[in-house]
Write a protein that holds these residues in place. Structure first.
Motif, PDB file in Angstrom:
ATOM      1  N   ALA A  82      16.877  25.718  62.748  1.00 52.91           N
ATOM      2  CA  ALA A  82      17.438  27.070  62.746  1.00 52.91           C
ATOM      3  C   ALA A  82      16.750  27.931  63.800  1.00 52.91           C
ATOM      4  O   ALA A  82      15.515  27.893  63.925  1.00 52.91           O
ATOM      5  CB  ALA A  82      17.277  27.699  61.367  1.00 52.91           C
ATOM      6  N   PRO A  83      17.520  28.713  64.554  1.00 50.09           N
ATOM      7  CA  PRO A  83      16.910  29.512  65.632  1.00 50.09           C
ATOM      8  C   PRO A  83      15.871  30.502  65.137  1.00 50.09           C
ATOM      9  O   PRO A  83      14.921  30.811  65.855  1.00 50.09           O
ATOM     10  CB  PRO A  83      18.109  30.217  66.277  1.00 50.09           C
ATOM     11  N   GLU A  84      16.030  31.005  63.911  1.00 45.00           N
ATOM     12  CA  GLU A  84      15.036  31.947  63.418  1.00 45.00           C
ATOM     13  C   GLU A  84      13.691  31.274  63.180  1.00 45.00           C
ATOM     14  O   GLU A  84      12.642  31.935  63.217  1.00 45.00           O
ATOM     15  CB  GLU A  84      15.513  32.635  62.125  1.00 45.00           C
ATOM     16  N   LEU A  85      13.704  29.951  62.965  1.00 43.79           N
ATOM     17  CA  LEU A  85      12.454  29.225  62.796  1.00 43.79           C
ATOM     18  C   LEU A  85      11.786  28.944  64.144  1.00 43.79           C
ATOM     19  O   LEU A  85      10.580  29.135  64.294  1.00 43.79           O
ATOM     20  CB  LEU A  85      12.700  27.921  62.038  1.00 43.79           C
ATOM     21  N   THR A  86      12.571  28.505  65.111  1.00 41.27           N
ATOM     22  CA  THR A  86      11.977  28.275  66.434  1.00 41.27           C
ATOM     23  C   THR A  86      11.558  29.592  67.082  1.00 41.27           C
ATOM     24  O   THR A  86      10.669  29.605  67.940  1.00 41.27           O
ATOM     25  CB  THR A  86      12.956  27.525  67.345  1.00 41.27           C
ATOM     26  N   ALA A  87      12.165  30.700  66.653  1.00 39.86           N
ATOM     27  CA  ALA A  87      11.762  32.006  67.176  1.00 39.86           C
ATOM     28  C   ALA A  87      10.313  32.320  66.799  1.00 39.86           C
ATOM     29  O   ALA A  87       9.616  33.039  67.533  1.00 39.86           O
ATOM     30  CB  ALA A  87      12.682  33.098  66.649  1.00 39.86           C
TER      31      ALA A  87
ATOM     32  N   ARG B  41       5.072  12.302  72.204  1.00 36.87           N
ATOM     33  CA  ARG B  41       6.209  13.125  71.777  1.00 36.87           C
ATOM     34  C   ARG B  41       6.616  14.128  72.851  1.00 36.87           C
ATOM     35  O   ARG B  41       7.520  14.944  72.640  1.00 36.87           O
ATOM     36  CB  ARG B  41       5.849  13.890  70.500  1.00 36.87           C
ATOM     37  N   GLY B  42       5.934  14.125  73.985  1.00 36.34           N
ATOM     38  CA  GLY B  42       6.215  15.108  75.017  1.00 36.34           C
ATOM     39  C   GLY B  42       5.372  16.353  74.901  1.00 36.34           C
ATOM     40  O   GLY B  42       5.602  17.337  75.605  1.00 36.34           O
ATOM     41  N   LEU B  43       4.396  16.313  73.991  1.00 42.20           N
ATOM     42  CA  LEU B  43       3.514  17.463  73.816  1.00 42.20           C
ATOM     43  C   LEU B  43       2.252  17.268  74.648  1.00 42.20           C
ATOM     44  O   LEU B  43       1.214  16.814  74.154  1.00 42.20           O
ATOM     45  CB  LEU B  43       3.168  17.639  72.338  1.00 42.20           C
ATOM     46  N   HIS B  44       2.347  17.604  75.911  1.00 42.26           N
ATOM     47  CA  HIS B  44       1.196  17.544  76.814  1.00 42.26           C
ATOM     48  C   HIS B  44       0.633  18.961  76.901  1.00 42.26           C
ATOM     49  O   HIS B  44       1.097  19.780  77.695  1.00 42.26           O
ATOM     50  CB  HIS B  44       1.632  17.036  78.192  1.00 42.26           C
ATOM     51  N   LEU B  45      -0.371  19.247  76.083  1.00 39.61           N
ATOM     52  CA  LEU B  45      -0.831  20.618  75.912  1.00 39.61           C
ATOM     53  C   LEU B  45      -2.169  20.912  76.572  1.00 39.61           C
ATOM     54  O   LEU B  45      -2.612  22.052  76.584  1.00 39.61           O
ATOM     55  CB  LEU B  45      -0.920  20.940  74.413  1.00 39.61           C
ATOM     56  N   ASP B  46      -2.804  19.909  77.124  1.00 40.04           N
ATOM     57  CA  ASP B  46      -4.101  20.130  77.762  1.00 40.04           C
ATOM     58  C   ASP B  46      -3.949  20.949  79.040  1.00 40.04           C
ATOM     59  O   ASP B  46      -3.241  20.553  79.975  1.00 40.04           O
ATOM     60  CB  ASP B  46      -4.777  18.797  78.098  1.00 40.04           C
ATOM     61  N   GLY B  47      -4.610  22.089  79.070  1.00 39.41           N
ATOM     62  CA  GLY B  47      -4.648  22.900  80.282  1.00 39.41           C
ATOM     63  C   GLY B  47      -3.370  23.619  80.638  1.00 39.41           C
ATOM     64  O   GLY B  47      -3.274  24.172  81.737  1.00 39.41           O
ATOM     65  N   VAL B  48      -2.362  23.636  79.753  1.00 40.06           N
ATOM     66  CA  VAL B  48      -1.103  24.305  80.090  1.00 40.06           C
ATOM     67  C   VAL B  48      -1.174  25.775  79.688  1.00 40.06           C
ATOM     68  O   VAL B  48      -1.997  26.177  78.857  1.00 40.06           O
ATOM     69  CB  VAL B  48       0.094  23.617  79.406  1.00 40.06           C
ATOM     70  N   SER B  49      -0.304  26.574  80.254  1.00 40.47           N
ATOM     71  CA  SER B  49      -0.262  27.999  79.956  1.00 40.47           C
ATOM     72  C   SER B  49       0.316  28.221  78.557  1.00 40.47           C
ATOM     73  O   SER B  49       1.005  27.354  78.012  1.00 40.47           O
ATOM     74  CB  SER B  49       0.613  28.721  80.975  1.00 40.47           C
ATOM     75  N   PRO B  50       0.072  29.410  77.961  1.00 42.55           N
ATOM     76  CA  PRO B  50       0.667  29.704  76.655  1.00 42.55           C
ATOM     77  C   PRO B  50       2.190  29.590  76.667  1.00 42.55           C
ATOM     78  O   PRO B  50       2.779  29.093  75.705  1.00 42.55           O
ATOM     79  CB  PRO B  50       0.206  31.134  76.377  1.00 42.55           C
ATOM     80  N   ASP B  51       2.830  30.025  77.752  1.00 43.61           N
ATOM     81  CA  ASP B  51       4.293  29.949  77.825  1.00 43.61           C
ATOM     82  C   ASP B  51       4.762  28.497  77.837  1.00 43.61           C
ATOM     83  O   ASP B  51       5.708  28.131  77.123  1.00 43.61           O
ATOM     84  CB  ASP B  51       4.796  30.669  79.076  1.00 43.61           C
ATOM     85  N   ALA B  52       4.097  27.655  78.631  1.00 44.58           N
ATOM     86  CA  ALA B  52       4.466  26.238  78.675  1.00 44.58           C
ATOM     87  C   ALA B  52       4.218  25.572  77.336  1.00 44.58           C
ATOM     88  O   ALA B  52       5.004  24.723  76.891  1.00 44.58           O
ATOM     89  CB  ALA B  52       3.691  25.527  79.782  1.00 44.58           C
ATOM     90  N   ALA B  53       3.147  25.951  76.660  1.00 44.47           N
ATOM     91  CA  ALA B  53       2.847  25.374  75.348  1.00 44.47           C
ATOM     92  C   ALA B  53       3.907  25.774  74.338  1.00 44.47           C
ATOM     93  O   ALA B  53       4.390  24.930  73.561  1.00 44.47           O
ATOM     94  CB  ALA B  53       1.466  25.830  74.883  1.00 44.47           C
ATOM     95  N   ARG B  54       4.297  27.048  74.330  1.00 41.50           N
ATOM     96  CA  ARG B  54       5.334  27.504  73.400  1.00 41.50           C
ATOM     97  C   ARG B  54       6.614  26.708  73.579  1.00 41.50           C
ATOM     98  O   ARG B  54       7.226  26.238  72.617  1.00 41.50           O
ATOM     99  CB  ARG B  54       5.624  28.991  73.624  1.00 41.50           C
ATOM    100  N   LYS B  55       7.037  26.561  74.827  1.00 40.20           N
ATOM    101  CA  LYS B  55       8.294  25.861  75.103  1.00 40.20           C
ATOM    102  C   LYS B  55       8.206  24.392  74.714  1.00 40.20           C
ATOM    103  O   LYS B  55       9.157  23.820  74.156  1.00 40.20           O
ATOM    104  CB  LYS B  55       8.655  26.005  76.578  1.00 40.20           C
ATOM    105  N   ALA B  56       7.055  23.769  74.982  1.00 38.66           N
ATOM    106  CA  ALA B  56       6.902  22.354  74.645  1.00 38.66           C
ATOM    107  C   ALA B  56       6.931  22.153  73.137  1.00 38.66           C
ATOM    108  O   ALA B  56       7.545  21.194  72.637  1.00 38.66           O
ATOM    109  CB  ALA B  56       5.594  21.822  75.231  1.00 38.66           C
ATOM    110  N   ILE B  57       6.274  23.050  72.403  1.00 39.80           N
ATOM    111  CA  ILE B  57       6.269  22.932  70.943  1.00 39.80           C
ATOM    112  C   ILE B  57       7.666  23.194  70.388  1.00 39.80           C
ATOM    113  O   ILE B  57       8.158  22.467  69.521  1.00 39.80           O
ATOM    114  CB  ILE B  57       5.245  23.900  70.332  1.00 39.80           C
ATOM    115  N   ALA B  58       8.326  24.230  70.896  1.00 40.83           N
ATOM    116  CA  ALA B  58       9.667  24.569  70.398  1.00 40.83           C
ATOM    117  C   ALA B  58      10.649  23.429  70.630  1.00 40.83           C
ATOM    118  O   ALA B  58      11.555  23.203  69.813  1.00 40.83           O
ATOM    119  CB  ALA B  58      10.162  25.853  71.058  1.00 40.83           C
ATOM    120  N   ARG B  59      10.503  22.701  71.740  1.00 38.81           N
ATOM    121  CA  ARG B  59      11.419  21.582  72.005  1.00 38.81           C
ATOM    122  C   ARG B  59      11.330  20.509  70.922  1.00 38.81           C
ATOM    123  O   ARG B  59      12.313  19.790  70.678  1.00 38.81           O
ATOM    124  CB  ARG B  59      11.118  20.980  73.380  1.00 38.81           C
TER     125      ARG B  59
END
Length: 383
Positions: free
Chosen positions: A262-267, A238-256
């Motif tokens: 709704a933006p308030e949910l992805t927030a 699904r594009g969720l490559h979360l092994d060893g990534v930074s918290p910021d990269a993980a947040r962005k990957a999950i949000a995608r």
């Protein structure tokens, strides 16, 4: 006087030990963790009247438990991916139907209620030799080279139980749903809009075979589970490559994954500031049973691991512990006590496991929000 060994210092094993000690029975709890603080114990648990609350009352800890309750933790909201509110339940804390309590605080209460040195920390089980003790007992061996003889052994050691193989070949299997756990610390101060959206209890934002499951903790932290229906090992697809990534990269990957929601949910996802943990949901077969054996049994996840969608796991484990303790106290024959406990436990566990599997299929669905709202309203599901 029989010696009873409990493998695992989770909630169920601790309730068992506490209740046995109240009735003057000898019990030792073996736990592989080095100390009570070796691992985080998770967030809020709702204590069901007929299960967790009953078990705590049986263990003589009802009054102490009430002091730990988190007010309004039972409140529940359901939204669809567009942010439309389909269910908003405001609980009555005084009703005590399913009050919320922090798992760590509850575990500490149970540990402190035991006699000193009941728990032997840093005891990793490596093997059990059946019949190595007179009258059909067992010899437990541990990684540090020590051994312990017990007349009764109870496996309260969770999903990957080391005791279960002596009773059944059944192993947990992947349910088809995986969680990614993230969280927002000090949410009310740092992200007030997120705190208002979740409310004081739980928020289920569901649709598209996915979900954002958020729960406000008593410590001000919002614990969030991004849920996905995927095949085994399917998150990277699904594009969720979360092994060893930074918290910021993980947040962005999950949000995608929630593009178009709704933006308030992805927030909620983008506000998370700590690490992430991938948690595939496993379960034992629904209706699992085994032939009763003298001096040996299981409780909790070791006996009936299920998904969390019925909220039954901790409650079932605690009820198991209390019921087994009472059976061992009532019956002069431990084998008869274990067989009677197992018959009742098998029936309870099968019903709860079916409800859990059904709840997961309702929530993590294409139209999960509508189906979940119908469930809370007590309405039949569409075909």
């Amino acid at each position: 006087m029989q010696t009873i060994a409990v493998v695992g210092a989770g909630l169920g094993g601790l309730v068992l030990a506490r209740t046995l000690q109240q009735h003057g029975r000898e019990v030792v709890v073996f736990e592989r963790d080095a100390s009570r603080g070796a691992r985080k114990q998770g967030g809020l648990l709702d204590m069901h009247q007929e299960a967790g609350q009953w078990a705590l009352a049986t263990a003589g800890l009802q009054d102490e438990f009430r002091k730990l309750i988190v007010p309004q933790g039972e409140d529940t909201r359901v939204m669809n991916k567009h942010g439309h509110l389909l269910w908003d339940e405001i609980s009555d804390p005084a009703a005590m139907h399913r009050p919320e309590v922090e798992r760590q605080a509850l575990r500490d209460l149970l540990i402190d209620a035991l006699k000193p040195d009941t728990i032997r920390w840093n005891s990793r089980l490596t093997g059990i030799e059946p019949g190595a003790v007179a009258q059909g007992g067992h010899l437990l061996r541990f990684a540090d080279g020590t051994a312990f003889s017990a007349d009764v052994v109870v496996g309260a050691d969770g999903a990957n139980s080391g005791v279960r193989p002596l009773l059944t070949d059944a192993q947990p299997a992947y349910t088809g749903v995986s969680f990614v756990e993230i969280g927002i610390a000090d949410a009310a101060r740092r992200h007030p809009a997120c705190a208002v959206l979740v409310g004081s209890g739980s928020l289920f934002a569901l649709d598209d075979n996915m979900g954002i499951l958020a729960k406000h903790g008593g410590d001000g932290r919002i614990r969030i589970y991004a849920a996905f229906r995927v095949p085994p090992g399917g998150l990277p697809a699904r594009g969720l490559h979360l092994d060893g990534v930074s918290p910021d990269a993980a947040r962005k990957a999950i949000a995608r994954q929630f593009a178009g929601w709704a933006p308030e949910l992805t927030a909620l996802i983008m506000a998370c500031d700590d690490g992430h943990h991938v948690r595939p949901l496993d379960a034992l077969p629904v209706g699992l049973r085994w032939a009763s054996r003298p001096g040996l049994t299981l409780l909790g996840d070791a006996a009936h691991l299920m998904s969390p969608f019925a909220g039954a796991g901790a409650n079932m484990a605690m009820q198991d512990g209390a019921e087994l303790a009472l059976a061992l106290v009532r019956e002069s024959d431990a084998s008869a006590a274990i067989a009677g406990y197992e018959r009742a436990m098998f029936t309870r566990a099968e019903q709860a496991a079916r409800q859990s599997a059904q709840g997961m299929d309702i929530c993590i669905a294409e139209d999960g929000a509508e189906r979940t709202a119908r469930m809370f309203r007590g309405m039949p599901q569409a075909a």
